[in-house]
Design a protein around this motif. Sequence first.
Motif, short mmCIF file in Angstrom:
data_model
loop_
_atom_site.label_atom_id
_atom_site.label_comp_id
_atom_site.label_asym_id
_atom_site.label_seq_id
_atom_site.Cartn_x
_atom_site.Cartn_y
_atom_site.Cartn_z
N MET A 1 1.08 -1.09 0.15
CA MET A 1 -0.03 0.25 0.14
C MET A 1 1.43 1.34 -0.19
N LEU A 2 0.42 2.19 -0.83
CA LEU A 2 1.20 3.23 -1.48
C LEU A 2 0.75 4.46 -0.28
N LEU A 3 1.50 5.50 0.63
CA LEU A 3 0.86 6.64 1.14
C LEU A 3 1.80 7.87 1.26
N VAL A 4 1.93 8.59 1.53
CA VAL A 4 2.63 9.46 1.02
C VAL A 4 2.30 10.27 2.64
N ARG A 5 3.45 11.27 2.87
CA ARG A 5 3.62 11.96 4.16
C ARG A 5 4.36 13.31 3.53
N LYS A 6 3.19 14.53 3.37
CA LYS A 6 3.69 16.24 4.04
C LYS A 6 4.75 16.61 4.26
N ILE A 7 5.69 17.09 4.53
CA ILE A 7 6.89 17.08 5.24
C ILE A 7 7.26 19.06 4.81
N GLN A 8 7.16 20.08 5.28
CA GLN A 8 7.63 21.36 5.49
C GLN A 8 8.99 21.62 5.43
N ILE A 18 18.88 16.35 5.05
CA ILE A 18 18.80 15.21 5.42
C ILE A 18 17.51 14.92 6.76
N LEU A 19 16.03 13.76 6.38
CA LEU A 19 15.23 14.09 6.74
C LEU A 19 15.40 12.40 7.45
N HIS A 20 15.16 13.07 8.44
CA HIS A 20 15.25 11.65 9.84
C HIS A 20 13.68 11.55 9.84
N PHE A 21 13.60 10.05 10.22
CA PHE A 21 12.60 9.20 10.30
C PHE A 21 12.85 8.35 11.55
N VAL A 29 10.08 5.18 -0.77
CA VAL A 29 9.38 4.92 -2.55
C VAL A 29 10.39 5.99 -3.82
N SER A 30 9.39 7.10 -2.82
CA SER A 30 9.34 8.32 -4.03
C SER A 30 10.08 9.43 -3.17
N ILE A 31 10.15 10.80 -3.54
CA ILE A 31 10.13 11.83 -2.76
C ILE A 31 10.35 12.72 -3.99
N LYS A 32 9.18 13.44 -3.96
CA LYS A 32 8.48 14.93 -4.72
C LYS A 32 8.71 15.97 -4.17
N VAL A 67 7.02 12.35 0.55
CA VAL A 67 7.29 11.48 0.46
C VAL A 67 5.98 10.44 0.39
N TYR A 68 6.78 9.13 -0.99
CA TYR A 68 6.37 8.02 -0.05
C TYR A 68 6.93 7.82 -0.03
N TYR A 69 6.02 6.28 0.65
CA TYR A 69 6.29 5.05 1.54
C TYR A 69 5.58 4.14 1.23
N GLU A 70 5.46 2.61 1.42
CA GLU A 70 4.86 1.56 1.62
C GLU A 70 5.47 1.11 3.03
N GLY A 71 3.40 0.94 4.20
CA GLY A 71 3.82 -0.12 4.87
C GLY A 71 3.87 1.04 6.45
N GLU A 72 3.79 0.34 6.89
CA GLU A 72 3.46 1.58 8.22
C GLU A 72 4.40 3.25 8.22
#
Length: 373
Positions: A1-8, A18-21, A29-32, A67-72
């Motif tokens: 499942m592909l989800l997205v998180r918006k970051i300013q 550098i983004l630390h999660f 998966v990808s960053i746009k 930031v697009y990601y899969e999973g948690e």
Amino acid sequence: MLLVRKIQINSRDTKNCILHFFITSSTLVSIKLDDFYDLSFELIGKKSVLIDIDGYESEEKTFTLFVYYEGEPISLAGIEYNVSQNEIEKKKSTGTIFGMLFSKQKEVFDKITNPIHKKYHNFFFDIRKYLSEVGYLEEEQVSLEDSIMRTTAISEVNDLLFQRFLSRGFAFQKGREAEDDFLRQTNANAYVEYLSSVYIDLFAKHFIKDGTDELNMEQMDEAFTMYCNGSLKLENNHFTQPLSAYCFLFTEFAFLAVELEIDPEFWGPMLPTLVKAQEIYATVYKPEGKPPFTFDQYIVNNFSREKQYSRQELTSLAYQYSKKTFEDLLHEAGHQIFTSFTGNFVNVDTSYSESKIVQVVGKYIKKSITGEE
């Protein structure tokens, strides 16, 4: 499942960042940029990514990264701006602070003076270590073959559990219980049996009563209650609390195991604890702002001590759940899913939402319940 998180991101004089999660069982998966331009990124540590944005100009003080990601669901731990090449190379060789924190948890737990709390911390960390972050383990702890098996099993089963999760929420919206027969006989069932044995072994490692082979159900209940209430949280240590709403999927795992008659003598008695714990979690980690909220908005950063349950409230809640039947628990789970994550199921017109999460995961569930394509 592909989800997205918006970051300013700060736009003025920014060459790179550098983004630390926080470390969760997810894959970037990808960053746009502005949800249109694909940006190249480099993984320089566990869940730490370097992004080159030199040359991008904006009239605003900030711009948005998608930031697009899969999973948690992922949570941002911190941002570093304009990092020198020397510092980048150093981080690559030694690891970032956020990745190193994971490997040093055993040292942190060894300093906890309360033996029961230490046990609970080690249990939840083992759940993550031996099932979500097996890449950290040495081969003498888990063989390469078993590591691959666990990674595959978690991915396959979580997809199935998320389908069930959405099915339960959609059904509750329609005023009935989920019809999950079509989500029981799947290719993931063999993985459910495998993961059940792994989970039970971890419970037995931490919760066997002294001098017996009997599990301490009271301590197991207390552990989940304290964990989801944030009562085990150590300051500046995100590994000592739930990182996302994935605890709802663990409850779905227990329901599925009982339905498939996979270790039902274990998972059946665990269900009151798990359904109760997710009700607690949905309160303590409820997002700020105006509802409706969505699944991916429940993140580690939402914690607030003001929202925690008192001892008296927990005692009352425990009594209520001790009286619930299996059918009661199924209904309560549907209610919790729909009311906690309403934004995944309805829009302002109270019709079926077409959010990304439903578009990607819930298509055939929607058809099974409504008959709509």
